[in-house]
Enzyme design. Sequence first.
Site, mmCIF file in Angstrom:
data_model
loop_
_atom_site.group_PDB
_atom_site.id
_atom_site.type_symbol
_atom_site.label_atom_id
_atom_site.label_comp_id
_atom_site.label_asym_id
_atom_site.label_seq_id
_atom_site.Cartn_x
_atom_site.Cartn_y
_atom_site.Cartn_z
ATOM 1 N N LYS A 107 88.186 52.241 36.265
ATOM 2 C CA LYS A 107 87.170 52.029 35.593
ATOM 3 C C LYS A 107 85.985 52.479 36.166
ATOM 4 C CE LYS A 107 89.467 49.072 32.012
ATOM 5 N NZ LYS A 107 89.257 47.800 31.649
ATOM 6 N N LYS A 127 97.532 55.618 29.520
ATOM 7 C CA LYS A 127 97.879 54.392 29.031
ATOM 8 C C LYS A 127 97.205 54.287 27.623
ATOM 9 C CE LYS A 127 95.849 50.437 30.165
ATOM 10 N NZ LYS A 127 95.808 49.536 29.170
ATOM 11 N N LYS A 143 92.666 49.677 24.388
ATOM 12 C CA LYS A 143 91.700 49.399 23.107
ATOM 13 C C LYS A 143 90.287 49.921 23.363
ATOM 14 C CE LYS A 143 92.358 44.326 24.035
ATOM 15 N NZ LYS A 143 91.879 44.448 25.507
#
Length: 328
Positions: free
Chosen positions: A111, A192, A195
């Site tokens: 991230k 992956k 959301k």
Amino acid sequence: MKKMLTGLQPTGVITLGNYIGSIKQMVENQNKYDSYLFVADMHAITIAQDKDELRSNIRSLIALYLACGIDPQKNKIYIQSENEYHTNISWILECNTYFGELSRMTQFKDKSLKNVNFSSGLLTYPVLMAADIIAYDAHYVPVGIDQKQHVELARDIAERFNKKYGETFVVPAPLISDNGTKIMDLVDPTKKMSKSSENKKGTILLLDDLNITRKKIMGATTDSGAEIKFDEENKPGISNLINIYVSLTDKSIKEVEIMFKNKKYSEFKTAVADVVVETITKIQSSYNKLLNSKEIDSILDDGREYTKKIAKAKFELMKEKVGLGRGE
Ligand code: ATP
Ligand code: MG
């Protein structure tokens, strides 16, 4: 009775990956354990969020939990930020966690790469996650495989604290289902399903329009072969669809391979779309009834009161052990 706990971030509408990786497991185990389920809104702000969207996602997530079959009689349901003891506990734990451990976390590396100016919360959030878990002496944490490393860090943190200050916490363990531990993106099945993913075509949202859902599955990336066979390395797209199918039915991988032997990819995709659409149709109809109900507020009030008492007692115990404040 042993305790089970999990939380999801209100960072968008829940995906099929979240459902299979964590909520479904909570539903299946809610009779077996004393269960805790929360909305991790403090975790969500590690990445910039729109204020109104965040608020509406929080309520929506609670309604979705219930619509997915979470029974409020069997679960304590609460919002992380309504219980300030999580962050109080987290601070003490942070002071007993090494910078090196946190900077080695895969999710932090992933991230932080996406943003040059990432927040320091993105680095320390696994400690808050450890606090969320060990504040309640949870034994089991149902998570997808992507969160396994964070639950293992929570174990290390709990063990280290116990060793340094004496028995304080139950050491938690991740609870990972056999199938569907990681549902992949439909467009890029090596990534992956998330959301917060940019490409919505690869992600099945539980609140998506049913026709769009069907189209996304029919358009899922596969391979140039013709065999419906589980082989994550060479056939990641088909393997992902098999995982989805297996997770939503009571079939095994072997049974699915036999059922669809000599069938076309499009026939298999239609079958996958059918079970997904069936699952989300049920969830959506119950969600629409729940979203604006008063029931949600009363569930959250009860959850907050109940969990605050537990977390406060743990915080006081930690202060005592560490020597903070004036003491008894
Ligand atoms: P974000 O992109 O904001 O991190 P996310 O989709 O990863 O969102 P989280 O709120 O971080 O969702 O995770 C909630 C739970 O869902 C965790 O237990 C996580 O392990 C699980 N989970 C997330 N993605 C998947 C997936 N693709 N397959 C299976 N489980 C998943
Ligand atoms: Mg995540």
